[in-house]
Enzyme design. Structure first.
Site, PDB file in Angstrom:
ATOM      1  N   SER A 144      55.332 129.718 -37.131  1.00  8.39           N
ATOM      2  CA  SER A 144      56.630 129.397 -36.564  1.00  8.39           C
ATOM      3  C   SER A 144      56.862 130.175 -35.287  1.00  8.39           C
ATOM      4  O   SER A 144      56.436 131.322 -35.165  1.00  8.39           O
ATOM      5  CB  SER A 144      57.734 129.750 -37.556  1.00  8.39           C
ATOM      6  N   TYR A 158      62.195 135.772 -42.649  1.00  8.94           N
ATOM      7  CA  TYR A 158      61.366 134.596 -42.356  1.00  8.94           C
ATOM      8  C   TYR A 158      60.405 134.896 -41.210  1.00  8.94           C
ATOM      9  O   TYR A 158      59.204 134.633 -41.305  1.00  8.94           O
ATOM     10  CB  TYR A 158      62.286 133.423 -42.009  1.00  8.94           C
TER      11      TYR A 158
END
Length: 292
Positions: A144, A158
């Site tokens: 990501s 995250y």
């Protein structure tokens, strides 16, 4: 259309998002797919819409990334016997847990790492013995752009998991080169998937002084994802990834990139982080070099 270079894909997290698009695009190429998902019910809701001909080239696999090493090895061993082949592993499954670092602490970090880091590693190591038997094997890991933008409040857990995945994937790049297994780290920005707004934001151990920042963060997360202004098209993203794997389309004749940053926002954020680090290096180079 049938390609002479037909492949068998093992894709995790196929009941939604990118995973779903991988299944559709690989089947459209005439390839075979082992579609792994935590919930077979959710997966069947999606695969039941497929053409009967396509269904012959699809095998569902119930797999939870937190099943543990032995169980994951057993399940992937079984999946290999479907066609006695796995050519491409797509590590797509993952989840998102938002929260303030001080509030969530190591408990939330462990929870986030269990799926996104340890689970992804378990799936990869369980699949490698089968990938080594393929003449043209690939590991694709969906990271990501958050790994490049960890300073956004609420994304720390995250982002940390995706930064760990980046380092792990880079290790695999060098360690698997001897087996001719190509490794691709994909780092997407925001996409129109069933994404972040459905995800969890931790409400445990709330510390009142964070109330304002927490509310603002939740509101910001609500504005990302489907309908978000910058959201990319997941179908186009998956097609781009498949082009790289198959050396077709935009990737034809180009060198294997190792990294694939996808989306205007991801392109911008990665550049900004690189520039920030380089400019800090430049400003402090005298100090860096004065320690000898």
């Amino acid at each position: 259309m049938h390609h002479s270079s037909s492949k068998v894909w093992l894709v995790t997290g196929t009941s939604s998002g990118f995973g779903k698009h991988f299944v559709l695009s690989a089947l459209a190429r005439g390839d075979r797919v082992i579609a792994a998902a935590r919930s077979l019910k959710k997966l069947e809701a999606f695969t039941s819409t497929l053409d009967i001909k396509d269904m012959e080239r699809l095998r569902p696999l119930q797999l939870d990334l937190t099943d543990g090493k032995e169980e994951i090895e057993r399940k992937i061993g079984n999946a290999f016997t479907f066609w006695n082949r796995i050519d491409v592993l797509v590590n797509n499954a993952g989840n998102f847990t938002g929260g303030m670092m001080e509030e969530g602490g190591s408990k939330l970090l462990r929870q986030q790492f269990d799926t996104n880091v340890f689970g992804t590693l378990d799936v990869t190591t369980a699949t490698l013995p089968y990938l080594r038997q393929s003449k043209d094997a690939c590991v694709i890991t969906i990271g990501s752009r958050s790994a490049w933008k960890a300073e956004l409040p609420g994304l720390g857990f995250y982002a940390a998991s995706k930064a760990a995945i980046r380092a792990i994937t880079e290790s695999f790049m060098s360690e698997l080169a001897q087996f001719n297994i190509r490794v691709l780290l994909v780092e997407p920005g925001s996409f129109k998937t069933e994404g972040i707004q459905n995800q969890l934001f931790s409400n445990e151990n709330l510390i009142p002084i964070y109330d304002g920042l927490r509310q603002a963060t939740k509101a910001r997360l609500q504005s990302v994802g489907p309908g978000g202004l910058e959201s990319g098209d997941p179908h186009k993203a998956v097609e781009a990834i498949i082009d790289v794997v198959t050396d077709e389309g935009a990737a034809q004749g180009r060198e294997w990139p190792g990294y694939l940053i996808l989306g205007n926002d991801a392109d911008r954020d990665v550049r900004q982080k690189c520039e920030k680090v380089l400019s800090t290096l430049d400003s402090w180079t005298d100090v860096a070099k004065a320690v000898y």
